[in-house]
Design a protein around this motif. Structure first.
Motif, mmCIF file in Angstrom:
data_model
loop_
_atom_site.group_PDB
_atom_site.id
_atom_site.type_symbol
_atom_site.label_atom_id
_atom_site.label_comp_id
_atom_site.label_asym_id
_atom_site.label_seq_id
_atom_site.Cartn_x
_atom_site.Cartn_y
_atom_site.Cartn_z
ATOM 1 N N LEU A 1 -18.726 115.723 -21.113
ATOM 2 C CA LEU A 1 -19.755 114.676 -21.076
ATOM 3 C C LEU A 1 -20.030 114.137 -22.477
ATOM 4 O O LEU A 1 -20.204 112.925 -22.671
ATOM 5 N N TYR A 2 -20.068 115.032 -23.435
ATOM 6 C CA TYR A 2 -20.359 114.637 -24.811
ATOM 7 C C TYR A 2 -19.211 113.823 -25.413
ATOM 8 O O TYR A 2 -19.448 112.853 -26.155
ATOM 9 N N MET B 1 -27.728 117.872 -20.628
ATOM 10 C CA MET B 1 -26.542 117.280 -20.002
ATOM 11 C C MET B 1 -26.868 115.909 -19.428
ATOM 12 O O MET B 1 -26.051 114.974 -19.528
ATOM 13 N N VAL C 1 -25.160 112.326 -20.517
ATOM 14 C CA VAL C 1 -24.560 111.372 -19.578
ATOM 15 C C VAL C 1 -25.057 109.958 -19.867
ATOM 16 O O VAL C 1 -24.269 108.999 -19.926
ATOM 17 N N SER D 1 -23.649 108.771 -23.189
ATOM 18 C CA SER D 1 -22.209 108.503 -23.057
ATOM 19 C C SER D 1 -21.973 107.144 -22.417
ATOM 20 O O SER D 1 -21.101 106.375 -22.848
#
Length: 375
Positions: free
Chosen positions: A266-267, A349, A353, A356
């Motif tokens: 995700l990162y 997280m 997201v 991102s």
């Protein structure tokens, strides 16, 4: 959709072949996830280890002998006795970090309750050892004097028995922190550098023109670069955690490597998008390096990987919340250090997201504009 995925897959394979054909980048990946991690973890020690100590004993009493005898490894080297006239010289030459000076009649004055003065000279050019070591020496001296006056080695002046328990790093070894943080920082650095270098390489080799005449979209080109370079980074990071951090350095990993990989994926979408975004503003690798350097320095220094976020001014903490590295560091520390599960790290997280998606869209818009102008 099927053709879109096939194009992304095949373009990604092309990226992997290009990476395999570039020995400099391959050597860089191997170096930063192996020797660089080991060197930082073992070379930059934050705790007091083998600090050199000298002492001047003008009393020659049992009390001074007890204090000197209590200064032990691994925090301190065996104390060395020197003459009073040599204190200035050894401090100027940097021979010792600490020099203790016991005055005449020190023991007698202590027993008489006259509170005699003793001197502790500290070489503060070695900041970490000077600050922490001076505290340790004060604790040793206080404890030995208290027990000597009470004539009881178990005596204490405290009305309570304070028990300190260090969680997640019981021996307070900086290696446990710095090795894992180095891997995390290297993920950020290489994600930006590899994707940016991939785009610059296309320009320098003239293959960007080939892509322009192919039936592929900018999103396919970008996603291909992201998954190919991201795959190389994730594999290198996991191998580094297993072989270097756990294997060679003996640092335990508390949490799930699989969950760490999911969060890293995700990162990587955001940070690789950042690499492509920076590359669109440059035309050569030197220009890209000069533009990426300050961005990477700020991301690493202010993400919580070097200093705690609480040590940063509040207004700067708020600004750094838009940096994906801040949430990745928090996420990684929770899993790798404290063994946290999904129920703990899901907020980080979720933020990754969102960031991102924002970075990917910004990079895609800029990349489309660059390709249109190139065409």
């Amino acid at each position: 959709m099927r053709q879109w995925l096939i194009n992304i897959y095949r373009l990604g394979l092309k990226e992997l072949r290009s990476l395999r054909a570039d020995p400099v980048l391959l050597l860089l990946i191997v170096y930063v996830f192996s020797f660089a991690v080991y060197a930082v973890a073992t070379g930059a020690r934050l705790e007091v280890v083998n600090a050199s100590v000298a002492y001047v004993d003008l009393d020659r009493s049992d009390l001074t002998g007890r204090i000197v005898g209590a200064i032990l490894p691994p925090e301190f080297d065996t104390p060395q006795e020197i003459a009073a006239s040599d204190v200035g010289r050894v401090m100027n030459d940097g021979d010792y970090v600490f020099v203790l000076s016991f005055p005449p009649r020190f023991e007698a004055d202590v027993l008489a309750g006259r509170q005699p003065e003793m001197q502790l000279n500290v070489d503060a050019t070695a900041m970490v050892q000077a600050g922490n070591g001076a505290v340790f020496l004060q604790e040793i001296i206080t404890a030995e004097i208290t027990k000597f006056v009470a004539r009881d080695d178990s005596a204490t002046t405290l009305p309570i028995d304070l028990v300190v328990t260090a969680q997640f790093n019981p021996n307070l070894q900086s290696t446990w922190f710095s090795s894992v943080m180095q891997v995390i920082n290297n993920v950020t650095i290489l994600s930006v550098l590899l994707t940016g270098a991939a785009l610059i390489r296309e320009r320098e080799h003239g293959t960007i023109e080939h892509l322009l005449v192919m039936p592929v979209s900018p999103s396919e080109i970008m996603l291909a670069k992201i998954w190919a370079n991201g795959l190389a980074i994730i594999v290198a990071a996991v191998l580094s955690l297993w072989l270097v951090v756990q294997g060679i350095l003996g640092v335990p990993i508390a949490g799930s490597i699989s969950l760490f990989v999911v969060g890293t994926v995700l990162y990587l979408v955001s940070v690789t998008g950042l690499g492509i975004l920076l590359a669109t503003f440059t035309t050569s690798m030197p220009q890209f390096g000069l533009l990426a350097l300050p961005v990477l320095v700020v991301m690493n220094l202010l993400s919580g990987s070097t200093t705690p976020m609480e040590s940063i001014p509040t207004w700067l903490q708020n600004i750094m919340q838009i940096a994906p590295s801040t949430h990745f560091v928090s996420f990684s520390q929770a899993i790798l250090y404290r063994g946290a599960g999904l129920e703990t790290v899901w907020p980080d997280m979720l933020v990754m997201v969102g960031l991102s998606a924002a970075f990917f869209v910004a990079a895609l818009l800029r990349f489309r504009q660059t390709m249109a102008s190139s065409g």
